[in-house]
Design a protein around this motif. Structure first.
Motif, mmCIF file in Angstrom:
data_model
loop_
_atom_site.group_PDB
_atom_site.id
_atom_site.type_symbol
_atom_site.label_atom_id
_atom_site.label_comp_id
_atom_site.label_asym_id
_atom_site.label_seq_id
_atom_site.Cartn_x
_atom_site.Cartn_y
_atom_site.Cartn_z
ATOM 1 N N PRO A 129 0.926 -1.215 -0.053
ATOM 2 C CA PRO A 129 -0.043 0.018 0.162
ATOM 3 C C PRO A 129 0.728 1.364 -0.219
ATOM 4 O O PRO A 129 1.930 1.262 0.709
ATOM 5 C CB PRO A 129 -0.987 -0.215 1.342
ATOM 6 N N TRP A 130 0.428 2.227 -0.786
ATOM 7 C CA TRP A 130 1.322 3.468 -1.057
ATOM 8 C C TRP A 130 1.468 4.173 0.454
ATOM 9 O O TRP A 130 2.494 4.787 0.650
ATOM 10 C CB TRP A 130 0.569 4.304 -1.884
ATOM 11 N N PRO A 131 0.242 3.948 1.439
ATOM 12 C CA PRO A 131 0.562 4.873 2.796
ATOM 13 C C PRO A 131 1.910 4.116 3.367
ATOM 14 O O PRO A 131 2.379 4.820 4.312
ATOM 15 C CB PRO A 131 -0.592 4.370 3.701
ATOM 16 N N ALA A 132 2.021 2.872 3.227
ATOM 17 C CA ALA A 132 3.200 2.190 4.002
ATOM 18 C C ALA A 132 4.723 2.845 3.380
ATOM 19 O O ALA A 132 5.498 3.078 4.203
ATOM 20 C CB ALA A 132 3.190 0.615 3.711
ATOM 21 N N VAL A 133 4.745 3.035 1.958
ATOM 22 C CA VAL A 133 5.841 3.621 1.554
ATOM 23 C C VAL A 133 5.945 5.018 1.840
ATOM 24 O O VAL A 133 6.943 5.526 2.267
ATOM 25 C CB VAL A 133 5.678 3.829 -0.157
ATOM 26 N N ALA A 134 4.774 5.942 1.908
ATOM 27 C CA ALA A 134 4.832 7.388 2.596
ATOM 28 C C ALA A 134 5.292 7.375 3.975
ATOM 29 O O ALA A 134 6.237 8.091 4.704
ATOM 30 C CB ALA A 134 3.379 7.881 2.651
ATOM 31 N N VAL A 135 4.794 6.305 4.695
ATOM 32 C CA VAL A 135 5.286 6.149 6.109
ATOM 33 C C VAL A 135 6.822 5.776 6.283
ATOM 34 O O VAL A 135 7.920 6.524 7.019
ATOM 35 C CB VAL A 135 4.839 4.697 6.990
ATOM 36 N N GLY A 136 7.198 4.978 5.239
ATOM 37 C CA GLY A 136 8.684 4.913 5.375
ATOM 38 C C GLY A 136 9.647 5.779 4.808
ATOM 39 O O GLY A 136 10.865 6.198 5.421
ATOM 40 N N ALA A 137 8.914 6.848 4.089
ATOM 41 C CA ALA A 137 9.806 8.161 3.319
ATOM 42 C C ALA A 137 9.980 8.965 4.754
ATOM 43 O O ALA A 137 10.663 9.517 4.816
ATOM 44 C CB ALA A 137 8.975 8.622 2.346
ATOM 45 N N PHE A 138 8.555 9.245 5.400
ATOM 46 C CA PHE A 138 8.803 9.965 6.394
ATOM 47 C C PHE A 138 9.989 9.529 7.617
ATOM 48 O O PHE A 138 10.595 10.355 8.207
ATOM 49 C CB PHE A 138 7.345 10.014 7.271
ATOM 50 N N LEU A 139 9.596 8.287 8.035
ATOM 51 C CA LEU A 139 10.837 7.687 8.969
ATOM 52 C C LEU A 139 12.104 7.824 8.526
ATOM 53 O O LEU A 139 12.963 8.210 9.260
ATOM 54 C CB LEU A 139 10.316 6.231 9.141
ATOM 55 N N ALA A 140 12.247 7.543 7.221
ATOM 56 C CA ALA A 140 13.889 7.501 6.729
ATOM 57 C C ALA A 140 14.212 9.090 6.720
ATOM 58 O O ALA A 140 15.407 9.223 7.050
ATOM 59 C CB ALA A 140 13.684 7.035 5.432
ATOM 60 N N GLY A 141 13.472 9.759 6.380
ATOM 61 C CA GLY A 141 13.666 11.320 6.375
ATOM 62 C C GLY A 141 14.108 11.787 7.692
ATOM 63 O O GLY A 141 14.960 12.582 7.775
ATOM 64 N N HIS A 142 13.270 11.522 8.741
ATOM 65 C CA HIS A 142 13.427 11.773 10.171
ATOM 66 C C HIS A 142 14.795 11.183 10.752
ATOM 67 O O HIS A 142 15.459 11.810 11.547
ATOM 68 C CB HIS A 142 12.327 11.329 10.972
ATOM 69 N N TYR A 143 14.753 10.149 10.178
ATOM 70 C CA TYR A 143 16.071 9.379 10.951
ATOM 71 C C TYR A 143 17.447 10.035 10.240
ATOM 72 O O TYR A 143 18.373 10.226 10.887
ATOM 73 C CB TYR A 143 16.026 7.735 10.717
ATOM 74 N N LEU A 144 17.481 10.368 9.116
ATOM 75 C CA LEU A 144 18.675 10.712 8.605
ATOM 76 C C LEU A 144 18.839 12.304 8.722
ATOM 77 O O LEU A 144 20.176 12.624 8.687
ATOM 78 C CB LEU A 144 18.646 10.322 7.055
ATOM 79 N N GLY A 145 17.785 12.957 8.574
ATOM 80 C CA GLY A 145 17.797 14.511 8.499
ATOM 81 C C GLY A 145 17.073 15.194 9.448
ATOM 82 O O GLY A 145 17.192 16.626 9.517
ATOM 83 N N PHE A 380 0.224 -2.365 9.374
ATOM 84 C CA PHE A 380 -1.059 -1.725 9.667
ATOM 85 C C PHE A 380 -1.889 -1.237 8.478
ATOM 86 O O PHE A 380 -3.060 -1.668 8.269
ATOM 87 C CB PHE A 380 -0.854 -0.592 10.471
ATOM 88 N N THR A 381 -0.998 -0.769 7.344
ATOM 89 C CA THR A 381 -1.766 -0.434 6.194
ATOM 90 C C THR A 381 -2.123 -1.569 5.372
ATOM 91 O O THR A 381 -3.040 -1.439 4.569
ATOM 92 C CB THR A 381 -0.481 0.458 5.589
ATOM 93 N N SER A 382 -1.399 -2.504 5.488
ATOM 94 C CA SER A 382 -1.545 -3.836 4.579
ATOM 95 C C SER A 382 -2.918 -4.471 5.025
ATOM 96 O O SER A 382 -3.654 -4.773 4.231
ATOM 97 C CB SER A 382 -0.353 -4.885 4.600
ATOM 98 N N VAL A 383 -3.131 -4.481 6.552
ATOM 99 C CA VAL A 383 -4.308 -5.038 7.148
ATOM 100 C C VAL A 383 -5.404 -4.262 6.563
ATOM 101 O O VAL A 383 -6.473 -4.781 5.973
ATOM 102 C CB VAL A 383 -4.274 -5.025 8.614
#
Length: 686
Positions: A129-145, A380-383
């Motif tokens: 699901p695209w919300p899962a990718v969006a969550v991953g993008a938010f988290l990756a951005g927060h972790y790195l920058g 969560f988003t997959s379910v």
């Protein structure tokens, strides 16, 4: 006489005087080889290259291959089997990642059969699901920058979804996710070997110079012949194009490791393997990750170019839109490509700059909190998406992806804007076009075409001798003589004329903006950020606004080239002036000079070697963009390279044409680098 031998500017003036005398003296009608080199056996070089590669593919190292499906044994060549196996592995990897993002059955079919899929409807990979990718993008951005990068990455993902570009964007991402690791592994391996073996490094250096000067299109032609067309061919050409910067930055990073660190590793008892992987590579981590960043940018730059040989994704859609002059759609696609490029650039740079705390002793859930949060988001988003599919059977599930026809679009708005611009500015634009073409571009083009080959080689050899001595004269003359021996001298002169015009305008703009912005620390910061952002844009994107405003013409290409090539001229001017030691600036102020005198007599002379390196980059950028501009119609070397793509025997011609373009860039690069190094030594800043 002594004044003449010691003053290089006087020598240049004399050189130009002889050059113009030769131009006037050599008559095109009676000049013979002095005007243009006549046909020789060298003209057969493309055919020789073509025949050699065909022999390599079809006749070299013949082996018997058993086909289990047809139960027959047939002859093939080792090269064909190797390219077939490599193509299959790359295509399988792309399909696997693509189906993990978008869902599908091809990967399952690879291990079973289409009959199995027909009988078992459950046997398919579900889309993420695209919300899962969006969550991953938010988290990756927060972790790195931190927060700002998190917002940029997440918002960009949502933009792509909302505008219905999810499917082509994930196709592009799957292409990049295969090409980048391959480029990094190959580049890192070759960089390590070159670092440990000086002979190999010496052999690799000229190959890297040529590879980084070859136009993008030249990579496609041999790849099509060896690997066919499709996503796998696009990925392989991208890997070839993106690997050189990784090799260079790996060698640079390993060489920068201090001897003390190396000695400490040896004294602690490390063997050569441990020394490399536990001491040298971790210490060179920053430069190596900058190399990864460069690889990502090169892969995205090739995303559009690779669509010429069948790579799917945003690049392919953009190419179709530009071909059909659907500017609104092309603009939306271009924005999506730019957002992906900017996000991946910022994430990889943040990764390179992030400090690793090797001694932190934290519990598992704290140390891996971002990974756990992403895993929770995926579950969560997959379910939710799966439940939505059950509750609303047979209807489009917007949690998996939003199709282009269902997404939000501003295409009509931009089309209206384009129509309005064309309607209201048509006369002015046409007047400007007519003036530029008839008063400036055509006379300049004719002037270049009137250059006899003997006079041009004399000018090049003389410039090389004055700048770097006999060795430089031989090197640059050899580069240009290679072009003169081919049938495409006139096309090369047209390429040179377009590049020269674009470089002159770009340098004037970049030099002026750079000087203005370097006067203020805030303006310096802003302009460097603008340069960083514009430099992440794939080169093809620059064609969209100029086609929108100026239509399809030589002038459109040149405007796109100028915009693209102004970036390095501006950046290097700002950096050169900003790096002038404060002590020298203060010494100048204390001696009573005003700001303009300080700029002209202290800062610019000291910054000039660095600015010249920016001009060198401007030439390379302009040359690349001129070749890409062939897409919208020019009559230079780029147009011939594009034609080679569609010709059955165009492989040899395409490679030789690519070398011609590379040699123009290498000749300029050699002269400017030699001059800049000499000036640095004179100024004591080498």
């Amino acid at each position: 006489m002594r004044y003449f031998t010691e003053n290089k500017w006087t020598q240049f003036v004399a050189l130009l005087a002889v050059f113009f005398a030769l131009v006037i003296a050599i008559d095109p009608a009676t000049g013979g080889n002095l005007w243009r080199l006549q046909e020789t056996r060298f003209w057969l070089l493309p055919d020789i290259v073509n025949d050699s590669l065909k022999f390599l593919i079809n006749d070299f190292w013949v082996v018997d291959i058993y086909d289990a499906e047809l139960d027959i044994t047939e002859e093939s060549t080792m090269i064909k089997e190797f390219t077939r196996t490599l193509s299959g592995a790359v295509l399988f990897s792309i399909n696997l990642i693509r189906e993990l993002l978008l869902g599908g059955v091809k990967t399952v079919v690879a291990f079973t059969s289409w009959d199995f899929i027909s009988e078992n409807q459950w046997a398919r990979i579900p889309a993420l699901p695209w919300p899962a990718v969006a969550v991953g993008a938010f988290l990756a951005g927060h972790y790195l920058g931190g927060r700002s990068l998190s917002v940029l990455a997440g918002a960009s993902t949502i933009y792509i979804v909302v505008f219905g570009q999810w499917t082509p964007a994930m196709q592009t991402l799957s292409f990049v996710l295969v090409a980048v690791p391959l480029s990094v592994v190959i580049g890192l391996s070759l960089g390590i070997i070159a670092f440990k073996n000086k002979t190999f490094e010496s052999m690799l250096a000229p190959l890297l110079n040529v590879a980084q000067s070859m136009p993008h299109f030249s990579y496609l032609i041999p790849v099509v012949v060896f690997f066919g067309i499709g996503d796998h061919a696009g990925a392989i050409s991208t890997v070839i194009f993106a690997t050189p910067p990784m090799i260079r930055l790996t060698i640079l990073g390993l060489k920068k490791v201090s001897p003390e660190v190396l000695e400490a590793g040896m004294m602690s008892g490390c063997n050569p393997r441990q020394l490399m992987f536990k001491v040298l590579i971790p210490t060179a981590r920053h430069d190596i990750l900058i190399g990864v960043n460069q690889v990502i940018m090169q892969c995205l730059a090739m995303a559009v170019i690779a669509s010429f040989i069948g790579a799917k994704g945003l690049g392919y859609d953009l190419l179709v839109s530009l071909n059909m002059l659907n500017i609104g759609e092309a603009l939306e696609l271009g924005v999506s490509i730019v957002l992906i490029a900017v996000v991946l650039d910022r994430l990889s740079l943040a990764w390179a700059n992030k400090q690793v705390d090797y001694f932190a002793d934290q519990p598992f859930h704290v140390r891996h909190r971002y990974s756990l949060a992403f895993l929770g988001g995926v579950i969560f988003t997959s379910v939710i998406a799966y439940v939505a599919s059950i509750v609303f059977p047979g209807k489009a599930n917007y949690l998996y992806f939003i199709d282009e026809s269902q997404g939000f679009t501003t295409e009509k708005f931009w089309d209206v804007i384009v129509d309005w611009i064309i309607t209201n500015t048509y006369d002015s634009v046409q007047t400007f076009n007519f003036f530029m073409i008839t008063s400036i571009l055509m006379p300049m083009k004719q002037a270049y075409l009137s250059m006899p080959v003997a006079a041009t080689l004399f000018l090049v050899a003389g410039s090389g001798y004055i700048i770097g001595g006999l060795r430089s004269a031989v090197i640059v003359t050899a580069f240009i003589a290679f072009i003169a021996l081919t049938p495409w001298w006139d096309r090369a002169l047209i390429t040179a004329y377009m590049t020269t015009f674009a470089v002159v305008i770009s340098v004037i703009i970049g030099f002026s903006v750079g000087i203005f912005c370097s006067r203020s620390p805030r303006a310096t910061k802003v302009i460097l950020l603008v340069c960083d952002t514009f430099q992440t844009f794939p080169s093809f994107v620059y064609l969209i606004p100029v086609i929108m405003l100026f239509g399809v013409s030589d002038l459109s290409v040149l405007i796109a080239v100028i915009v693209y090539a102004t970036i390095p001229a501006t950046r290097y001017t700002v950096e050169g002036l900003s790096n002038v030691p404060k002590s020298l600036q203060e010494a100048g102020s204390m001696s009573g000079v005003n700001r303009i005198q300080r700029l002209l007599q202290i800062e610019l002379p000291l910054a000039f070697p660095h600015i010249m390196l920016g001009i060198n980059q401007t030439v390379i950028f302009a040359l690349f963009m001129v070749i890409i501009g062939a897409f919208i119609g020019t009559d230079d070397l780029g147009q011939l390279i594009m034609q080679s793509l569609s010709e059955a025997n165009g492989m040899g011609q395409g490679i030789v044409l690519g070398l011609c373009v590379a040699f123009i860039g290498l000749a300029v690069d050699h002269l400017i680098h030699t001059w800049a190094e000499q000036r640095k030594k004179v100024l004591g800043i080498a």
